[in-house]
Design a protein around this motif. Sequence first.
Motif, PDB file in Angstrom:
ATOM      1  N   SER A   1     -29.386  -2.782 -14.085  1.00  0.00           N
ATOM      2  CA  SER A   1     -29.988  -3.634 -15.112  1.00  0.00           C
ATOM      3  C   SER A   1     -31.490  -3.433 -15.196  1.00  0.00           C
ATOM      4  CB  SER A   1     -29.668  -5.115 -14.830  1.00  0.00           C
ATOM      5  OG  SER A   1     -30.231  -5.520 -13.595  1.00  0.00           O
ATOM      6  N   ASP A   2     -31.955  -2.249 -14.765  1.00  0.00           N
ATOM      7  CA  ASP A   2     -33.394  -2.000 -14.754  1.00  0.00           C
ATOM      8  C   ASP A   2     -34.015  -2.163 -16.128  1.00  0.00           C
ATOM      9  OD1 ASP A   2     -33.427  -1.565 -12.071  1.00  0.00           O
ATOM     10  OD2 ASP A   2     -33.552   0.610 -12.167  1.00  0.00           O
ATOM     11  N   LEU A   3     -33.352  -1.639 -17.143  1.00  0.00           N
ATOM     12  CA  LEU A   3     -33.909  -1.708 -18.493  1.00  0.00           C
ATOM     13  C   LEU A   3     -34.004  -3.153 -18.966  1.00  0.00           C
ATOM     14  CD1 LEU A   3     -34.928  -0.303 -21.028  1.00  0.00           C
ATOM     15  CD2 LEU A   3     -32.546  -0.047 -21.756  1.00  0.00           C
ATOM     16  N   GLU A   4     -32.917  -3.900 -18.817  1.00  0.00           N
ATOM     17  CA  GLU A   4     -32.904  -5.294 -19.246  1.00  0.00           C
ATOM     18  C   GLU A   4     -33.932  -6.119 -18.480  1.00  0.00           C
ATOM     19  OE1 GLU A   4     -30.281  -3.503 -18.400  1.00  0.00           O
ATOM     20  OE2 GLU A   4     -29.146  -3.316 -20.277  1.00  0.00           O
ATOM     21  N   THR A   5     -34.030  -5.840 -17.177  1.00  0.00           N
ATOM     22  CA  THR A   5     -35.001  -6.564 -16.348  1.00  0.00           C
ATOM     23  C   THR A   5     -36.427  -6.269 -16.799  1.00  0.00           C
ATOM     24  OG1 THR A   5     -33.508  -6.484 -14.448  1.00  0.00           O
ATOM     25  CG2 THR A   5     -35.820  -6.916 -13.993  1.00  0.00           C
ATOM     26  N   ALA A   6     -36.721  -5.006 -17.057  1.00  0.00           N
ATOM     27  CA  ALA A   6     -38.074  -4.620 -17.459  1.00  0.00           C
ATOM     28  C   ALA A   6     -38.477  -5.293 -18.755  1.00  0.00           C
ATOM     29  CB  ALA A   6     -38.157  -3.099 -17.600  1.00  0.00           C
TER      30      ALA A   6
ATOM     31  N   SER B   1     -42.524 -11.366 -14.235  1.00  0.00           N
ATOM     32  CA  SER B   1     -43.441 -10.611 -13.376  1.00  0.00           C
ATOM     33  C   SER B   1     -43.734  -9.247 -13.970  1.00  0.00           C
ATOM     34  CB  SER B   1     -42.833 -10.452 -11.977  1.00  0.00           C
ATOM     35  OG  SER B   1     -43.505  -9.458 -11.247  1.00  0.00           O
ATOM     36  N   VAL B   2     -44.975  -9.006 -14.341  1.00  0.00           N
ATOM     37  CA  VAL B   2     -45.363  -7.697 -14.880  1.00  0.00           C
ATOM     38  C   VAL B   2     -45.161  -6.612 -13.824  1.00  0.00           C
ATOM     39  CG1 VAL B   2     -47.309  -6.335 -15.719  1.00  0.00           C
ATOM     40  CG2 VAL B   2     -46.972  -8.674 -16.545  1.00  0.00           C
ATOM     41  N   GLU B   3     -45.465  -6.937 -12.579  1.00  0.00           N
ATOM     42  CA  GLU B   3     -45.281  -5.966 -11.498  1.00  0.00           C
ATOM     43  C   GLU B   3     -43.823  -5.554 -11.389  1.00  0.00           C
ATOM     44  OE1 GLU B   3     -46.037  -5.565  -6.655  1.00  0.00           O
ATOM     45  OE2 GLU B   3     -46.542  -7.412  -7.713  1.00  0.00           O
TER      46      GLU B   3
ATOM     47  N   ILE C   1     -42.030  -1.765 -12.115  1.00  0.00           N
ATOM     48  CA  ILE C   1     -41.177  -1.091 -11.126  1.00  0.00           C
ATOM     49  C   ILE C   1     -39.839  -0.712 -11.756  1.00  0.00           C
ATOM     50  CG2 ILE C   1     -39.856  -1.436  -8.997  1.00  0.00           C
ATOM     51  CD1 ILE C   1     -42.208  -3.204  -8.018  1.00  0.00           C
ATOM     52  N   GLN C   2     -39.238  -1.675 -12.453  1.00  0.00           N
ATOM     53  CA  GLN C   2     -37.926  -1.443 -13.039  1.00  0.00           C
ATOM     54  C   GLN C   2     -37.982  -0.404 -14.153  1.00  0.00           C
ATOM     55  OE1 GLN C   2     -36.375  -3.051 -10.492  1.00  0.00           O
ATOM     56  NE2 GLN C   2     -34.873  -3.913 -11.879  1.00  0.00           N
ATOM     57  N   ALA C   3     -38.973  -0.511 -15.017  1.00  0.00           N
ATOM     58  CA  ALA C   3     -39.081   0.416 -16.145  1.00  0.00           C
ATOM     59  C   ALA C   3     -39.365   1.841 -15.676  1.00  0.00           C
ATOM     60  CB  ALA C   3     -40.171  -0.052 -17.103  1.00  0.00           C
ATOM     61  N   GLN C   4     -40.238   1.960 -14.694  1.00  0.00           N
ATOM     62  CA  GLN C   4     -40.564   3.284 -14.167  1.00  0.00           C
ATOM     63  C   GLN C   4     -39.334   3.915 -13.520  1.00  0.00           C
ATOM     64  OE1 GLN C   4     -43.842   3.285 -11.357  1.00  0.00           O
ATOM     65  NE2 GLN C   4     -44.551   5.249 -12.157  1.00  0.00           N
ATOM     66  N   ALA C   5     -38.553   3.114 -12.812  1.00  0.00           N
ATOM     67  CA  ALA C   5     -37.329   3.619 -12.183  1.00  0.00           C
ATOM     68  C   ALA C   5     -36.352   4.123 -13.237  1.00  0.00           C
ATOM     69  CB  ALA C   5     -36.685   2.521 -11.336  1.00  0.00           C
ATOM     70  N   GLU C   6     -36.210   3.368 -14.312  1.00  0.00           N
ATOM     71  CA  GLU C   6     -35.275   3.767 -15.363  1.00  0.00           C
ATOM     72  C   GLU C   6     -35.770   5.007 -16.097  1.00  0.00           C
ATOM     73  OE1 GLU C   6     -31.487   2.712 -17.139  1.00  0.00           O
ATOM     74  OE2 GLU C   6     -32.523   2.253 -15.278  1.00  0.00           O
ATOM     75  N   TYR C   7     -37.083   5.079 -16.334  1.00  0.00           N
ATOM     76  CA  TYR C   7     -37.642   6.221 -17.073  1.00  0.00           C
ATOM     77  C   TYR C   7     -37.543   7.509 -16.250  1.00  0.00           C
ATOM     78  CZ  TYR C   7     -40.667   8.472 -20.550  1.00  0.00           C
ATOM     79  OH  TYR C   7     -41.162   9.267 -21.547  1.00  0.00           O
ATOM     80  N   SER C   8     -37.502   7.378 -14.945  1.00  0.00           N
ATOM     81  CA  SER C   8     -37.343   8.566 -14.099  1.00  0.00           C
ATOM     82  C   SER C   8     -35.935   9.135 -14.207  1.00  0.00           C
ATOM     83  CB  SER C   8     -37.640   8.223 -12.637  1.00  0.00           C
ATOM     84  OG  SER C   8     -36.636   7.374 -12.092  1.00  0.00           O
ATOM     85  N   ARG C   9     -34.986   8.302 -14.662  1.00  0.00           N
ATOM     86  CA  ARG C   9     -33.595   8.735 -14.777  1.00  0.00           C
ATOM     87  C   ARG C   9     -33.231   9.187 -16.188  1.00  0.00           C
ATOM     88  NH1 ARG C   9     -32.834   4.292 -11.024  1.00  0.00           N
ATOM     89  NH2 ARG C   9     -32.587   2.817 -12.734  1.00  0.00           N
ATOM     90  N   ARG C  10     -33.856   8.588 -17.201  1.00  0.00           N
ATOM     91  CA  ARG C  10     -33.487   8.917 -18.584  1.00  0.00           C
ATOM     92  C   ARG C  10     -34.636   8.575 -19.507  1.00  0.00           C
ATOM     93  NH1 ARG C  10     -30.392   4.161 -21.072  1.00  0.00           N
ATOM     94  NH2 ARG C  10     -30.682   2.431 -19.647  1.00  0.00           N
ATOM     95  N   THR C  11     -34.713   9.273 -20.609  1.00  0.00           N
ATOM     96  CA  THR C  11     -35.873   9.147 -21.494  1.00  0.00           C
ATOM     97  C   THR C  11     -35.459   8.813 -22.923  1.00  0.00           C
ATOM     98  OG1 THR C  11     -35.863  11.551 -21.823  1.00  0.00           O
ATOM     99  CG2 THR C  11     -37.300  10.679 -20.101  1.00  0.00           C
ATOM    100  N   SER C  12     -34.480   7.942 -23.072  1.00  0.00           N
ATOM    101  CA  SER C  12     -34.098   7.505 -24.410  1.00  0.00           C
ATOM    102  C   SER C  12     -35.250   6.723 -25.042  1.00  0.00           C
ATOM    103  CB  SER C  12     -32.861   6.605 -24.346  1.00  0.00           C
ATOM    104  OG  SER C  12     -33.189   5.348 -23.771  1.00  0.00           O
ATOM    105  N   VAL C  13     -35.181   6.521 -26.343  1.00  0.00           N
ATOM    106  CA  VAL C  13     -36.252   5.793 -27.027  1.00  0.00           C
ATOM    107  C   VAL C  13     -36.331   4.355 -26.533  1.00  0.00           C
ATOM    108  CG1 VAL C  13     -36.312   7.264 -29.067  1.00  0.00           C
ATOM    109  CG2 VAL C  13     -34.713   5.333 -29.005  1.00  0.00           C
ATOM    110  N   HIS C  14     -35.199   3.759 -26.178  1.00  0.00           N
ATOM    111  CA  HIS C  14     -35.220   2.379 -25.690  1.00  0.00           C
ATOM    112  C   HIS C  14     -35.901   2.277 -24.328  1.00  0.00           C
ATOM    113  CE1 HIS C  14     -32.047   2.140 -28.776  1.00  0.00           C
ATOM    114  NE2 HIS C  14     -32.445   0.892 -28.896  1.00  0.00           N
ATOM    115  N   VAL C  15     -35.622   3.234 -23.460  1.00  0.00           N
ATOM    116  CA  VAL C  15     -36.249   3.217 -22.140  1.00  0.00           C
ATOM    117  C   VAL C  15     -37.736   3.519 -22.271  1.00  0.00           C
ATOM    118  CG1 VAL C  15     -36.278   4.277 -19.858  1.00  0.00           C
ATOM    119  CG2 VAL C  15     -34.101   3.815 -20.978  1.00  0.00           C
TER     120      VAL C  15
END
Length: 435
Positions: free
Chosen positions: A318-323, A331-333, A337-351
């Motif tokens: 749920s990294d994307l939803e959490t971010a 929490s911005v922090e 963390i969550q968004a960066q983790a998701e972006y390291s796995r996939r680069t869709s426009v939503h991420v």
Amino acid sequence: MRRTAMAIGVGLVLAISGGIGVATTSDEPAERPAPAVARVVPDSGQDLEAAIISLQDTLRRVPKDHASWANLAVAYVEQARLTGLASYYEMAEEAASRSFSIEPDENFTALAARAAIESAKHDFDAALASAEEALGINPYDVGSLAIRIDTLTELGRYDDQLRALRIADRRRPSTAIAARYAYAYELRGELDRAGDILRDAAANGGGADRGYLLTLRADILRKQGRLEGAGRDLETAQQVAPKLLLSLVSTARLQTARGDLDGAVETWQAVTARQPLPEYITELGELLDHLGRTEEAEAQYDVVRATIDLLDASGVGSDLETAIFESDHGSVEQALIQAQAEYSRRTSVHVADAYAWALHRAGRDAQALPIARAATRLGTPEARFWIHRGTIEAALGMTGAARTHLRRGLATDPGLSPWQRDEALATLSRVRSDR
């Protein structure tokens, strides 16, 4: 992720005469006989409860029917997503395992089920590999064809997405593939073309299939500001498929677009009672926030946090939803963390959008800008993408670009969350005053 709300499978897959894509006579593999079991395909509009009951009844009579076990696994995955009950994921894994134990060799239906489970857990690379393995056994399996398209979409591999769509449409033209074709064009900003595909497919469908397709078309029409047409499509969708929750979601956004915010609150409450997904609960909370019902809004945000915790505990990514949620309401922090983790796995426009926004909230606008540009690279008519980009540009002093993109975002969807609209208007006002 269109739609996190993409739902359910087709037991009755309607062939659309001539398909949607480009018909060819290229060398195609020989078709295997279809299993004597209704296929469950993610994201097509079927009545899941009825499908599950039917499959369970079949398995009581024929407990070694490996295809039905696999289909049941996919149905459980979809039910987990619809209800928010993580226990369905465990049931899905057990059903898929049962299918493999009965038929360990060339079991393409169980491989498709495994792909659906992996996709639900946001392990999209693994899901793609499983779908490809299933298609190596049966290149015509509609479930595997659909999941391959979905995973390529989620991974941001959009050229490959279109190629997979053309192959799927050539091999298995259906409601499932028509919906995905329309979404591919919607992502690219071709709303008229997307709407035409959904209209034509709905004309060939009935029941749940037709209701699902008309609901998707209503969303397109709303984004175009064609609210009367959207209302007509939703009315028909609710008549032919009264249990389809997605039409209720679309109704809430249409009520917002029409300015009926009290009605939208009631509809969102009905939606979240049936399907407590984080994004739906957040949308209800933001509407309450906009209306000055702050305590009620905070209560909804607390529910979002609890829901995300439950999903994480069950192994569902749920990294994307959490971010997205944490960037605006927590929490911005944690968002970063969550968004960066998701972006390291996939680069869709939503991420990309979620990561750029988290970077902005963390005060890292120079780093956020190229990622916000990546989020808008397809011209996707998603209001938040353009609002986020414009806000980042405003923070960097790029006032002309900021005004252009904020206005574009505000004009993209009249059903946008009023809280999000308020934020964008406030930023636009500041940019104007800086001239």
